[in-house]
Design a protein around this motif. Structure first.
Motif, PDB file in Angstrom:
ATOM      1  N   LEU A  39       0.832  -1.216   0.000  1.00 23.88           N
ATOM      2  CA  LEU A  39       0.000   0.000   0.000  1.00 23.88           C
ATOM      3  C   LEU A  39       0.861   1.258   0.000  1.00 23.88           C
ATOM      4  O   LEU A  39       0.525   2.254  -0.636  1.00 23.88           O
ATOM      5  N   PHE A  40       1.984   1.210   0.685  1.00 23.11           N
ATOM      6  CA  PHE A  40       2.861   2.364   0.781  1.00 23.11           C
ATOM      7  C   PHE A  40       3.887   2.417  -0.352  1.00 23.11           C
ATOM      8  O   PHE A  40       4.722   3.321  -0.373  1.00 23.11           O
ATOM      9  N   ASN A  41       3.825   1.463  -1.249  1.00 22.13           N
ATOM     10  CA  ASN A  41       4.795   1.437  -2.339  1.00 22.13           C
ATOM     11  C   ASN A  41       4.135   1.294  -3.703  1.00 22.13           C
ATOM     12  O   ASN A  41       4.765   0.838  -4.653  1.00 22.13           O
ATOM     13  N   SER A  42       2.887   1.672  -3.782  1.00 25.05           N
ATOM     14  CA  SER A  42       2.174   1.574  -5.049  1.00 25.05           C
ATOM     15  C   SER A  42       1.263   2.780  -5.209  1.00 25.05           C
ATOM     16  O   SER A  42       0.612   3.217  -4.251  1.00 25.05           O
ATOM     17  N   ALA A  43       1.229   3.303  -6.412  1.00 21.15           N
ATOM     18  CA  ALA A  43       0.316   4.406  -6.711  1.00 21.15           C
ATOM     19  C   ALA A  43      -1.024   3.909  -7.220  1.00 21.15           C
ATOM     20  O   ALA A  43      -1.920   4.710  -7.507  1.00 21.15           O
ATOM     21  N   ASP A  44      -1.202   2.592  -7.316  1.00 23.00           N
ATOM     22  CA  ASP A  44      -2.422   2.043  -7.902  1.00 23.00           C
ATOM     23  C   ASP A  44      -3.606   2.041  -6.942  1.00 23.00           C
ATOM     24  O   ASP A  44      -4.747   1.944  -7.372  1.00 23.00           O
ATOM     25  N   HIS A  45      -3.336   2.100  -5.629  1.00 26.77           N
ATOM     26  CA  HIS A  45      -4.415   1.972  -4.658  1.00 26.77           C
ATOM     27  C   HIS A  45      -4.187   2.936  -3.506  1.00 26.77           C
ATOM     28  O   HIS A  45      -3.057   3.132  -3.063  1.00 26.77           O
ATOM     29  N   GLU A  46      -5.298   3.526  -3.019  1.00 32.45           N
ATOM     30  CA  GLU A  46      -5.198   4.367  -1.838  1.00 32.45           C
ATOM     31  C   GLU A  46      -5.754   3.661  -0.602  1.00 32.45           C
ATOM     32  O   GLU A  46      -5.565   4.138   0.503  1.00 32.45           O
ATOM     33  N   SER A  47      -6.408   2.502  -0.787  1.00 34.55           N
ATOM     34  CA  SER A  47      -7.019   1.802   0.338  1.00 34.55           C
ATOM     35  C   SER A  47      -6.663   0.328   0.307  1.00 34.55           C
ATOM     36  O   SER A  47      -6.574  -0.279  -0.767  1.00 34.55           O
ATOM     37  N   LEU A  48      -6.489  -0.223   1.489  1.00 37.26           N
ATOM     38  CA  LEU A  48      -6.358  -1.663   1.656  1.00 37.26           C
ATOM     39  C   LEU A  48      -7.644  -2.166   2.292  1.00 37.26           C
ATOM     40  O   LEU A  48      -7.932  -1.885   3.459  1.00 37.26           O
ATOM     41  N   ASN A  49      -8.420  -2.902   1.511  1.00 37.60           N
ATOM     42  CA  ASN A  49      -9.679  -3.462   1.986  1.00 37.60           C
ATOM     43  C   ASN A  49      -9.394  -4.824   2.599  1.00 37.60           C
ATOM     44  O   ASN A  49      -8.923  -5.733   1.916  1.00 37.60           O
ATOM     45  N   CYS A  50      -9.689  -4.946   3.887  1.00 39.97           N
ATOM     46  CA  CYS A  50      -9.418  -6.206   4.578  1.00 39.97           C
ATOM     47  C   CYS A  50     -10.517  -7.240   4.347  1.00 39.97           C
ATOM     48  O   CYS A  50     -10.443  -8.351   4.892  1.00 39.97           O
ATOM     49  N   GLY A  51     -11.534  -6.882   3.583  1.00 34.68           N
ATOM     50  CA  GLY A  51     -12.547  -7.850   3.194  1.00 34.68           C
ATOM     51  C   GLY A  51     -13.366  -8.393   4.350  1.00 34.68           C
ATOM     52  O   GLY A  51     -13.939  -9.473   4.250  1.00 34.68           O
ATOM     53  N   GLY A  52     -13.408  -7.634   5.448  1.00 32.20           N
ATOM     54  CA  GLY A  52     -14.151  -8.107   6.600  1.00 32.20           C
ATOM     55  C   GLY A  52     -13.488  -9.247   7.330  1.00 32.20           C
ATOM     56  O   GLY A  52     -14.111  -9.872   8.205  1.00 32.20           O
ATOM     57  N   ARG A  53     -12.245  -9.535   7.023  1.00 29.31           N
ATOM     58  CA  ARG A  53     -11.556 -10.690   7.612  1.00 29.31           C
ATOM     59  C   ARG A  53     -11.135 -10.420   9.047  1.00 29.31           C
ATOM     60  O   ARG A  53     -10.797  -9.310   9.428  1.00 29.31           O
TER      61      ARG A  53
END
Length: 763
Positions: free
Chosen positions: A282-296
């Motif tokens: 997440l901190f090394n990619s410009a492709d995503h601003e959010s990490l979705n934990c999928g309710g896990r």
């Protein structure tokens, strides 16, 4: 037969009836000897079992038969080479499928297995079928796993064993068996087809990269196995995991098309490791601003040093968000026990944020709570310098000048951001931190703005919910969160856990709920907004003690506390973060607004108060306070009053003060309500030219009667002869033993009744 995966590609060798010049007795490469005209080979046009076939006499130790044409190979394809054979006479040989691996330009690819399993021929005239599978991946059932380097093969067979025997061989067949290895052939590319081994030892990085490059819109399949990646891996296509990945901690694993925690859990097998690798990406990619934990639900077994997960970054300023997950601490091991160090240090008010000459400084950890004589609540180690034996503090100390012992307690947090030098615009939303009494929740970075926690739960933290050990709380937002205690059965005064502390400015706590902590919030900065929260700190004690729910720890605070439910706790206002707490100049206790809150207590000691000012030095006064529209109520017994000055260190100077407004509040089961200004009625039954008017303790915080706004006769004024008089008195202020009375001075002795509006503000 044509390949099913690529139309128009011919796999089948030419039949023997087309001429033996297409069949080599060597490796099948151009220029090798053929069976055309050979004395030990002939075409038989009408065999009873085969029809047309090759009759061959074995005259060499290994008699080779190779098709001169090139059978094409592609990554992900699996070809079965099959032959039927029978012995006519002579020695009984052994037969096996064989092939020669070639690459573009005609070079031989060495080091590969180029033969299939051997079958012994034991009976004359019996037809025996031999087969072998050639493919790029090391899969079960693949006899010749060649990887991705070979691009074609010269297929055929070998005869080994005794010489002299004569055999007949039916036309050799090549069939595409790719579908037997791929369930969704056209939509999936398997890393094994590109050379991945999956034994946890062989470096499969190149195979992963090749499979990703070849996918071209299809899904990459990481089939069963454990795959070692020696470096980072960026997938530009979707990935499906049946196997798992292992790689160095610093190597980045990026899933750009299915970037979510469930995919990382599938990839790494371990939930905490999966989250850590996803956070790193997440901190090394410009492709995503959010990490979705999928309710896990993510099982956490040790504190997470969030910066150590991203060793290539010490600061970060792009918006990043972790959403929709539950972090469950499942360990009671010593890994969660706080680390405690004791050291001697020297403090000087001329250098108010540092301890100097600190012994044992190497054992003191950044983020540790500092305790000692003259140290206010929630003072932490912001930074340290081992070489100079200095410790930087999150706030000054109010009375610690000189040298003394200090205790430094480092709590352990599920998410520890203290390793970043600066972190900005980071948020957690719809996240549960289930601390289970083992761990604390979040340690903020030492610097940064707009750390945001919203719609989340921190449940049963061991020591702290959210800790600021520097200015990483600047502009922090905490919205619609729930904080549930680990100390519900502990008396209020014995509790130690705190929901949140801050040191910087512009913090907003909005619409949260906190239950049964020592303090809900300790606010060290200014310009704060505390709106719509419910903090409950009651217990089951009779005539119980209550603690501060909201502690405002700076005298000039410019803070608004409005619309909250202050339940069995108080608002406590101090200046404990001032290195010289005695008043010399400045605004003193100023700029606090307490409006439209609900205050409720039950079964508390009668001396309990909802509003407490605690000066840590002499000469302090109120320079600006608004308390309006609040509802104060006590149940299961009344309390004396809603306000109190805690004089543990010093009294409040009631001879000074200004901009104090206390009105429009309601009081239920409060013995003495408070107002400023206060309207009091005085009934003078005996004629006198001096009337003493008592405010009866209704001026807030022991305030003195420093001005009179109006004197209105509410009954006829009469002299001793019962004659009506229209008179106006002059007023003497700050009368009585505590200065909360005024004296009305008349021209002559009078009786009557007046309403006097008295203020603790000077005119």
């Amino acid at each position: 037969m044509n390949k099913a995966i690529t139309d128009g590609v011919v796999l089948m060798p030419t039949p023997f009836s087309a001429g033996l010049d297409q069949w080599s007795s060597g490796d099948g490469t151009p220029g090798s000897d053929t069976y055309d005209g050979a004395v030990n080979a002939a075409f038989v046009p009408a065999d009873a079992d085969f029809g047309g076939c090759l009759e061959l006499q074995k005259v060499e130790a290994t008699q080779r038969l190779r098709y001169m044409g090139q059978t094409p190979l592609e990554p992900g394809c699996y070809l079965q080479v099959k032959a039927r054979i029978k012995v006519m006479s002579g020695g009984l040989p052994t037969v096996r499928i064989a092939a020669w691996a070639g690459t573009s330009g005609g070079a031989h690819v060495g080091g590969l297995t180029e033969v299939g399993p051997a079958v012994a021929l034991s009976t004359y005239g019996d037809v025996v079928e031999v087969a072998a599978i050639i493919g790029s991946g090391q899969r079960g059932g693949v006899d010749m796993a060649w990887g991705t380097e070979p691009t074609y093969a010269h297929v055929g067979l070998d005869l080994t064993g005794p010489t002299g025997g004569i055999v007949r061989i039916d036309d050799i067949e090549v069939a595409d068996l790719t579908s037997a290895f791929h369930r969704e052939l056209m939509a999936m590319v398997d890393v094994r087809d590109y050379g991945a081994v999956g034994d946890g030892v062989t470096d499969d990085t190149a195979a992963f990269e090749a499979a990703n490059a070849a996918a071209d819109g299809r899904t990459v399949l990481v089939s069963s196995g454990t795959y070692l990646l020696s470096g980072g891996m960026v997938f530009t296509e979707r990935v499906r995991f049946e196997g798992t990945v292992t790689m160095p901690r610093e190597a980045i694993f990026s899933l750009t098309k299915n970037f979510d925690l469930p995919a990382y859990i599938d990839a790494f097998g371990n939930e905490q490791l999966a989250f850590e690798k996803a956070f790193q990406s997440l901190f090394n990619s410009a492709d995503h601003e959010s990490l979705n934990c999928g309710g896990r639900r993510i099982t956490i077994t040790s504190p997470m040093d969030m910066q150590a997960l991203v060793p290539n970054r010490t600061s970060y300023a792009q918006r990043r968000n972790i959403i929709n997950g539950q972090f469950y601490v499942q360990s009671s091991d010593a890994v969660w026990d706080p680390d405690v160090a004791t050291s001697v240090g020297t403090y000087s008010t001329s250098n108010p944020r540092f301890l100097t000459g600190v012994t044992n400084v190497a054992n003191i950890q950044v983020g540790a709570l500092v305790e000692g004589n003259g140290v206010g609540r929630e003072v932490y180690v912001k930074a340290k310098n081992d070489a100079t034996q200095e410790v930087e503090l999150s706030a000054p100390l109010y009375d610690a000048s000189g040298t003394q012992n200090y205790t430094f307690t480092r709590f352990k947090y599920i998410m520890d951001f203290s390793g970043f030098s600066k972190l900005q615009r980071f948020s957690l939303s719809h996240v549960d931190l289930l601390c289970n009494g083992f761990a604390s929740g979040i340690l903020l970075p030492p610097a940064g703005v707009i750390f945001h926690v919203r719609d989340s739960w921190i449940t049963r933290p061991r020591d702290r919910g959210i800790t600021s050990h520097g200015e990483g709380c600047q502009g922090m937002l905490i919205d619609r969160c729930q904080f549930l205690t680990n100390e519900a059965d502990t008396r209020a005064q014995d509790r130690t856990t705190i929901v949140v502390n801050t040191n910087a400015n512009d913090v907003k706590l909005r619409n949260n709920r906190a239950s049964q902590f020592k303090h809900f919030a300790v606010l060290g900065g200014s310009n704060n907004q505390v709106i719509g929260n419910h903090c409950f700190q009651g217990d089951a004690e009779t005539a119980g003690v209550r603690t501060g729910g909201i502690v405002v720890a700076s005298s000039y605070c410019s803070t608004t506390i409005t619309g909250n439910y202050i339940d069995n706790c108080s608002i406590e206002w101090t200046n404990e973060y001032e290195p010289e707490p005695d008043f010399t100049t400045g605004f003193s206790f100023s700029a606090l607004t307490i409006d439209e809150n609900v205050f409720l207590t039950g079964n508390v000691a009668p001396w309990f108060s909802y509003l407490v000012i605690k000066p840590y030095g002499t000469g302090q006064s109120i320079g600006g306070l608004s308390v309006t529209g609040n509802k104060f109520r006590s149940i299961d017994g009344s309390i004396d009053r809603v306000d109190r000055v805690d004089e543990t260190f010093a009294p409040l100077d009631s001879t000074r003060g200004k901009n104090i407004r206390v009105e429009g509040n309601t009081f239920h089961q409060i013995e003495t309500p408070i107002y400023n200004p206060v309207m009091v009625s005085h009934d003078q039954n005996t004629a006198s030219d001096t009337w003493m008017v008592d405010t009866e303790g209704q001026l807030p915080f022991g305030g003195q009667a420093r001005s009179v706004e109006s004197v209105v006769a509410t009954e006829r004024l009469r002299n001793g002869s019962n004659q009506t008089r229209w008179a106006v008195p002059y007023v003497d202020l700050q009368q009585g033993s505590v200065g909360d009375q005024v004296r009305l001075n008349w021209e002559e002795p009078l009786t009557g009744e007046v309403a006097v509006r008295v203020s603790m503000n000077a005119v």
